[in-house]
Design a protein around this motif. Structure first.
Motif, PDB file in Angstrom:
ATOM      1  N   TYR A   1      31.189  33.659  20.987  1.00  0.00           N
ATOM      2  CA  TYR A   1      29.294  33.356  20.686  1.00  0.00           C
ATOM      3  C   TYR A   1      29.874  33.377  22.313  1.00  0.00           C
ATOM      4  O   TYR A   1      29.295  34.012  22.903  1.00  0.00           O
ATOM      5  CB  TYR A   1      28.932  32.399  20.948  1.00  0.00           C
ATOM      6  N   PHE A   2      31.004  32.459  22.505  1.00  0.00           N
ATOM      7  CA  PHE A   2      31.388  32.205  24.138  1.00  0.00           C
ATOM      8  C   PHE A   2      31.989  33.196  24.860  1.00  0.00           C
ATOM      9  O   PHE A   2      31.527  34.168  25.868  1.00  0.00           O
ATOM     10  CB  PHE A   2      32.439  31.147  24.551  1.00  0.00           C
ATOM     11  N   GLN A   3      32.291  34.801  23.923  1.00  0.00           N
ATOM     12  CA  GLN A   3      32.965  35.963  24.246  1.00  0.00           C
ATOM     13  C   GLN A   3      31.877  36.713  24.832  1.00  0.00           C
ATOM     14  O   GLN A   3      31.893  37.457  25.700  1.00  0.00           O
ATOM     15  CB  GLN A   3      33.669  36.118  23.610  1.00  0.00           C
ATOM     16  N   LEU A   4      31.045  36.919  24.097  1.00  0.00           N
ATOM     17  CA  LEU A   4      29.284  37.541  24.078  1.00  0.00           C
ATOM     18  C   LEU A   4      28.916  36.622  25.595  1.00  0.00           C
ATOM     19  O   LEU A   4      28.278  37.516  26.656  1.00  0.00           O
ATOM     20  CB  LEU A   4      29.121  37.400  22.979  1.00  0.00           C
ATOM     21  N   LEU A   5      28.793  35.856  26.082  1.00  0.00           N
ATOM     22  CA  LEU A   5      27.961  35.017  27.459  1.00  0.00           C
ATOM     23  C   LEU A   5      29.272  35.080  28.458  1.00  0.00           C
ATOM     24  O   LEU A   5      29.187  34.820  29.379  1.00  0.00           O
ATOM     25  CB  LEU A   5      27.944  33.382  27.075  1.00  0.00           C
ATOM     26  N   ASN A   6      30.954  35.427  28.560  1.00  0.00           N
ATOM     27  CA  ASN A   6      31.315  35.628  29.389  1.00  0.00           C
ATOM     28  C   ASN A   6      32.189  34.230  29.206  1.00  0.00           C
ATOM     29  O   ASN A   6      32.401  33.861  31.034  1.00  0.00           O
ATOM     30  CB  ASN A   6      30.777  36.487  30.390  1.00  0.00           C
TER      31      ASN A   6
END
Length: 324
Positions: A95-100
């Motif tokens: 999730y955080f990877q997608l949101l950078n």
């Protein structure tokens, strides 16, 4: 300008209470001159920022922000203190990877394989990492007690495959007790791993990325007052945790090198804590935790203290590494 740090805690598993304790230790320890710290509770029914007055402000999952009195707050980094799902199994990392948005834990793939005890052992097998004998069961499989005993022997450990803090773990001495232990494990997960009992010195090894380098912390010897290192031993003081461990120089060298090798083979980052048992002088890997406990009773903070690393420095380094 101070960075906004979200400390995520809680989670969807039986470990949520321990996670809340860990998250609050992080909240109390972060350097207030460098960071604005925000406690974010993540539960199935709600994601909320909780202030010091216990007021709750919803998290917008579209961009992981919150509105407080008309002001939008976004976060520069996330400190992950969620034990179990979704913080330790790869979901929150993805999730955080997608949101950078930078976060202090390992990447999604590493979180997923280390949380799955069976997958972890399978991936490390080609690297000649010694482990206990194991037998796998999925919910709905036929249970052949004779086959289990033939493979792993007695006593053995029946474990939920994807759970922590010794939830869903039973030590079994008699074949007729296997079924009940399996039922207990299936309450925590739909996959089970049954492992042979290894008799020997048990140690816990913290390996972290600290100021840009892979660092093996002082080793902790686990002497449980119970039958094994269960929940009560871990969190209710029913164990003796000796740091540094009472190992021979040869044992210390072997487990230090092995723990560092496992960390680097898996391309880990952030915090980790692995458990080993010495059998015939050789360390055997039991499991790896990528979001180890950060409570006052937890092992990794004890190890950091012996290494001369304060909690403030430990957590600060994790955030700095994430922000890189």
């Amino acid at each position: 300008m101070k960075k906004n740090i979200a400390i995520i805690m809680g989670g969807y598993s039986s470990e949520y209470e321990i996670s809340l304790k860990s998250g609050n230790v992080v909240y109390q320890s972060l350097d207030a001159s460098k960071y604005n710290s925000y406690r974010v509770h993540i539960f199935k029914e709600k994601w909320v920022y909780v202030n010091d007055q216990d007021e709750e402000f919803p998290i917008d999952k579209n961009d992981f922000s919150t509105m407080v009195n008309g002001t939008k707050i976004s976060f520069d980094c996330v400190f992950n203190a969620i034990h179990g799902s979704p913080g330790e199994d790869g979901f929150i990392q993805g999730y955080f990877q997608l949101l950078n948005i930078p976060h202090t834990s390992c990447n999604m793939y590493q979180a997923n394989i280390t949380f799955n005890k069976r997958d972890l052992l399978s991936i490390l097998k080609p690297y000649a990492i010694k482990t206990a004998e194991s037998y796998f069961l999925n919910l709905g499989d036929d249970i052949n007690e004779d086959a289990i005993v033939a493979k792993v022997g007695l006593p053995c450990f029946v474990k939920a495959n994807k759970a922590g803090s010794s939830f869903g773990v039973t030590k079994v001495y008699k074949k007729e007790d296997l079924k009940n232990a399996i039922d207990i494990a299936f309450k925590e997960d739909d996959e089970i791993i049954i492992e042979s009992f290894l008799e020997g010195t048990e140690v816990s090894v913290g390996v972290i990325t600290y100021k840009g380098e892979t660092k093996v912390l002082p080793i902790t010897e686990i002497v449980s007052k119970n039958d094994f290192f269960d929940y009560n031993a871990k969190y209710l003081g029913q164990s003796e945790e000796i740091t540094p461990a009472r190992l021979t120089p040869d044992q210390e060298q072997k487990v230090t090198q092995l723990a560092k090798k496992v960390y680097e083979v898996l391309k880990m980052k952030g915090f980790s804590r692995s458990e080993y048992i010495f059998k015939d002088g050789e360390p055997h890997l039991l499991e790896m935790n990528t979001i180890p406990g950060m409570t006052k009773e937890s092992i990794l903070p004890q190890q950091a203290a012996v290494a001369g690393i304060s909690l403030t420095d430990l957590f600060d380094s994790a955030i700095e590494e994430a922000l890189k």
